[in-house]
Design a protein around this motif. Structure first.
Motif, PDB file in Angstrom:
ATOM      1  N   LYS A  29      88.320  46.443  41.059  1.00 29.55           N
ATOM      2  CA  LYS A  29      88.591  47.857  40.805  1.00 29.55           C
ATOM      3  C   LYS A  29      89.978  48.244  41.325  1.00 29.55           C
ATOM      4  N   VAL A  30      90.397  47.610  42.430  1.00 23.00           N
ATOM      5  CA  VAL A  30      91.744  47.840  42.954  1.00 23.00           C
ATOM      6  C   VAL A  30      92.769  47.100  42.109  1.00 23.00           C
ATOM      7  N   PHE A  31      92.518  45.826  41.842  1.00 27.01           N
ATOM      8  CA  PHE A  31      93.484  45.014  41.104  1.00 27.01           C
ATOM      9  C   PHE A  31      93.722  45.531  39.683  1.00 27.01           C
ATOM     10  N   SER A  32      92.744  46.245  39.136  1.00 22.46           N
ATOM     11  CA  SER A  32      92.941  46.808  37.796  1.00 22.46           C
ATOM     12  C   SER A  32      93.912  47.996  37.813  1.00 22.46           C
ATOM     13  N   GLN A  33      94.155  48.526  39.025  1.00 24.04           N
ATOM     14  CA  GLN A  33      95.061  49.667  39.160  1.00 24.04           C
ATOM     15  C   GLN A  33      96.417  49.298  39.765  1.00 24.04           C
ATOM     16  N   THR A  34      96.426  48.274  40.607  1.00 25.75           N
ATOM     17  CA  THR A  34      97.674  47.877  41.262  1.00 25.75           C
ATOM     18  C   THR A  34      97.609  46.399  41.616  1.00 25.75           C
ATOM     19  N   GLU A  35      98.750  45.752  41.603  1.00 28.51           N
ATOM     20  CA  GLU A  35      98.849  44.360  42.028  1.00 28.51           C
ATOM     21  C   GLU A  35      99.593  44.251  43.352  1.00 28.51           C
ATOM     22  N   GLU A  36      99.713  45.367  44.087  1.00 28.39           N
ATOM     23  CA  GLU A  36     100.557  45.384  45.268  1.00 28.39           C
ATOM     24  C   GLU A  36      99.848  45.845  46.539  1.00 28.39           C
ATOM     25  N   PHE A  37      98.536  45.896  46.541  1.00 28.78           N
ATOM     26  CA  PHE A  37      97.807  46.403  47.704  1.00 28.78           C
ATOM     27  C   PHE A  37      97.348  45.229  48.560  1.00 28.78           C
ATOM     28  N   ALA A  38      98.069  44.969  49.635  1.00 27.67           N
ATOM     29  CA  ALA A  38      97.852  43.783  50.457  1.00 27.67           C
ATOM     30  C   ALA A  38      96.431  43.652  51.014  1.00 27.67           C
ATOM     31  N   PRO A  39      95.803  44.742  51.532  1.00 28.11           N
ATOM     32  CA  PRO A  39      94.448  44.569  52.077  1.00 28.11           C
ATOM     33  C   PRO A  39      93.449  44.007  51.072  1.00 28.11           C
ATOM     34  N   ALA A  40      93.614  44.351  49.782  1.00 24.72           N
ATOM     35  CA  ALA A  40      92.692  43.823  48.776  1.00 24.72           C
ATOM     36  C   ALA A  40      92.848  42.312  48.643  1.00 24.72           C
ATOM     37  N   TYR A  41      94.096  41.831  48.670  1.00 27.14           N
ATOM     38  CA  TYR A  41      94.312  40.385  48.607  1.00 27.14           C
ATOM     39  C   TYR A  41      93.745  39.690  49.844  1.00 27.14           C
ATOM     40  N   PHE A  42      93.908  40.346  50.996  1.00 24.93           N
ATOM     41  CA  PHE A  42      93.395  39.726  52.224  1.00 24.93           C
ATOM     42  C   PHE A  42      91.885  39.553  52.154  1.00 24.93           C
ATOM     43  N   VAL A  43      91.176  40.601  51.762  1.00 22.22           N
ATOM     44  CA  VAL A  43      89.714  40.508  51.696  1.00 22.22           C
ATOM     45  C   VAL A  43      89.299  39.500  50.626  1.00 22.22           C
ATOM     46  N   ALA A  44      90.014  39.491  49.493  1.00 19.57           N
ATOM     47  CA  ALA A  44      89.706  38.494  48.458  1.00 19.57           C
ATOM     48  C   ALA A  44      89.884  37.083  49.015  1.00 19.57           C
ATOM     49  N   GLY A  45      90.949  36.891  49.794  1.00 19.94           N
ATOM     50  CA  GLY A  45      91.162  35.576  50.398  1.00 19.94           C
ATOM     51  C   GLY A  45      90.054  35.194  51.349  1.00 19.94           C
ATOM     52  N   MET A  46      89.584  36.155  52.149  1.00 22.98           N
ATOM     53  CA  MET A  46      88.496  35.872  53.076  1.00 22.98           C
ATOM     54  C   MET A  46      87.198  35.552  52.334  1.00 22.98           C
ATOM     55  N   VAL A  47      86.967  36.245  51.229  1.00 18.09           N
ATOM     56  CA  VAL A  47      85.753  35.978  50.447  1.00 18.09           C
ATOM     57  C   VAL A  47      85.799  34.570  49.874  1.00 18.09           C
ATOM     58  N   HIS A  48      86.946  34.194  49.304  1.00 22.23           N
ATOM     59  CA  HIS A  48      87.071  32.841  48.747  1.00 22.23           C
ATOM     60  C   HIS A  48      86.944  31.786  49.844  1.00 22.23           C
ATOM     61  N   ALA A  49      87.491  32.070  51.030  1.00 18.98           N
ATOM     62  CA  ALA A  49      87.373  31.125  52.139  1.00 18.98           C
ATOM     63  C   ALA A  49      85.907  30.950  52.533  1.00 18.98           C
ATOM     64  N   SER A  50      85.132  32.027  52.483  1.00 14.32           N
ATOM     65  CA  SER A  50      83.724  31.947  52.871  1.00 14.32           C
ATOM     66  C   SER A  50      82.906  31.106  51.901  1.00 14.32           C
ATOM     67  N   THR A  51      83.404  30.985  50.656  1.00 14.36           N
ATOM     68  CA  THR A  51      82.704  30.162  49.662  1.00 14.36           C
ATOM     69  C   THR A  51      83.263  28.750  49.600  1.00 14.36           C
ATOM     70  N   GLY A  52      84.288  28.469  50.403  1.00 15.15           N
ATOM     71  CA  GLY A  52      84.859  27.128  50.438  1.00 15.15           C
ATOM     72  C   GLY A  52      85.966  26.887  49.435  1.00 15.15           C
ATOM     73  N   ASP A  53      86.376  27.912  48.699  1.00 14.30           N
ATOM     74  CA  ASP A  53      87.454  27.748  47.717  1.00 14.30           C
ATOM     75  C   ASP A  53      88.786  28.020  48.425  1.00 14.30           C
ATOM     76  N   MET A  54      89.311  26.998  49.113  1.00 11.41           N
ATOM     77  CA  MET A  54      90.498  27.180  49.922  1.00 11.41           C
ATOM     78  C   MET A  54      91.755  27.414  49.085  1.00 11.41           C
ATOM     79  N   ALA A  55      91.791  26.880  47.886  1.00 13.03           N
ATOM     80  CA  ALA A  55      92.967  27.089  47.035  1.00 13.03           C
ATOM     81  C   ALA A  55      93.122  28.569  46.688  1.00 13.03           C
ATOM     82  N   LYS A  56      92.016  29.206  46.282  1.00 13.16           N
ATOM     83  CA  LYS A  56      92.080  30.629  45.954  1.00 13.16           C
ATOM     84  C   LYS A  56      92.243  31.474  47.209  1.00 13.16           C
TER      85      LYS A  56
END
Length: 299
Positions: A59-86
Motif C-alpha cells: 500500500k505504501v510502495f504503490s504510492q511512493t518508492e522513497e519511504f525508507a521505513p517501508a523498505y526496512f520492514v520489508a527487509g526484516m520480513v524477508h529475513a524472517s522467512t530466510g530470503d536473504m537476497a530480498k
C-alpha cells in the motif's frame, strides 16, 4: 554471523522514523499515513504473517518508492522467512532513501555477509558505525571471516554529522530580493516568511542532497539525531533568489554539539537548491574542501 532481534530492530527504526517526520520535506500528513501502514505491517510480521505484512507494505510502495521505513520492514520480513537476497535488497533501498538509518546498514551488512559478499558487508558495517549504531559484535564477526578494508581506522574515526535546518536568523528577505535582485536590507518579516514558505520544497531537497553527500563522503559519518553527532551542519542563509532558479548564498558551518562553537565556517553559493543536478555538483565541490579540512583535524 552477528544478529539483532526482529522486535527490537523494528521498534528502534520505527521510533526514530516517527521522530524524524517533523524534519523532512515531504507532506507530514502523508508520511504519517504511510507510517501507520508500516506499523500495521510490523504487527503482522510479529504475529507470524509475513505474506500479509508484505501485502500491507505494498500500500505504501504503490504510492511512493522513497519511504525508507517501508523498505526496512520489508527487509526484516524477508529475513524472517530466510530470503536473504530480498532482505538485503530491501535494506539497501532503505539506506538509499535514508542514509542515516544505521539499523538498515547493520541489517544490510548481515545480509551481505550471509551471502558471502564480504566487501558489501564491511561497507555497510562501517556506515552503520558512522550512523551511530553499535557494531562491535559485527566487526568482531567480520574480522574472523574476511580481511578488513583499507582505511578502516580513518573511517571509524570520521566525525558524525547531523544535517540541521537552515539558519535564517540573519537573513531578511526584502522587496528587492522578492523581485529577483539581491540588493537591499530593509526589514520585511512578511516577505521573509513568504519566500521561505514558497521555498520549502527546495529547502527539503537541499537537506536530502546534503545527507546523501555526507553519507557518501569517506571523511564524515551521517547520523539521524543531533545527540548522536559531533557536529551539526547548517547553512546560514543571507540571500535566496525568489524565482524559478533558486540561487542560495550563505555560510556553511559545522557547529560542535558539545560546545556550541563553530569549528568550520565557509562562504558558499548553491546555484539552484531546486535542482538535484546542481546540488550534486555543488556538494561535490564543497565536500572536497571540507574533506581536506577534516583530514587536517585528524593529524
Amino acid at each position: 554471523m552477528f544478529s539483532f532481534s526482529l522486535r527490537r530492530s523494528l521498534a528502534l527504526v520505527l521510533c526514530f522514523s516517527i521522530m524524524a517526520l517533523a524534519s523532512v520535506g515531504l507532506a507530514q500528513e502523508q508520511q504519517a499515513e504511510w507510517m501507520e501502514i508500516v506499523r500495521a505491517a510490523e504487527q503482522l510480521a510479529q504475529q507470524g504473517q509475513p505474506e500479509q505484512a508484505l501485502a500491507e507494505l505494498q500500500k505504501v510502495f504503490s504510492q511512493t518508492e522513497e519511504f525508507a521505513p517501508a523498505y526496512f520492514v520489508a527487509g526484516m520480513v524477508h529475513a524472517s522467512t530466510g530470503d536473504m537476497a530480498k532482505a538485503y535488497e530491501n535494506m539497501v533501498q532503505a539506506t538509499v532513501h535514508d542514509p542515516s538509518m544505521g539499523m538498515a546498514h547493520r541489517m544490510a551488512s548481515q545480509g551481505a555477509g550471509a551471502m558471502g559478499n564480504f566487501d558489501a558487508s564491511w561497507e555497510h558495517a562501517i556506515k552503520a558505525h558512522q550512523a551511530g549504531t553499535d557494531m562491535a559484535d559485527a566487526f568482531a564477526a567480520l574480522s574472523s571471516m574476511a580481511e578488513a578494508p583499507a582505511g578502516l581506522e580513518a573511517a571509524m574515526a570520521a566525525p558524525r554529522v547531523w544535517v540541521g535546518p537552515f539558519d535564517t536568523s540573519n537573513w531578511e528577505a526584502t522587496e528587492a530580493t522578492a523581485g529577483g535582485s539581491a540588493s537591499g536590507r530593509a526589514s520585511d518579516a512578511a516577505s521573509t516568511a513568504r519566500v521561505l514558505s514558497e521555498a520549502a520544497p527546495d529547502i527539503a531537497r537541499w537537506g536530502r542532497a546534503a545527507k546523501k553527500a555526507f553519507a557518501n563522503s569517506p571523511a564524515f559519518g551521517l547520523v539521524a539525531r543531533p545527540e548522536q553527532a559531533k557536529y551539526i551542519l547548517q547553512l546560514e542563509v543571507d540571500d535566496m533568489a525568489d524565482n524559478t532558479r533558486r540561487r542560495t548564498r550563505g555560510y556553511l558551518k559545522l557547529v560542535d554539539v558539545q560546545s556550541g562553537e563553530e569549528d568550520y565556517r565557509r562562504r558558499v553559493t548553491f546555484s539552484d537548491i531546486g535542482s538535484d543536478g546542481d546540488l550534486i555538483r555543488d556538494f561535490d565541490r564543497i565536500l572536497s574542501i571540507m574533506e581536506e579540512w577534516a583530514a587536517e583535524q585528524l593529524r
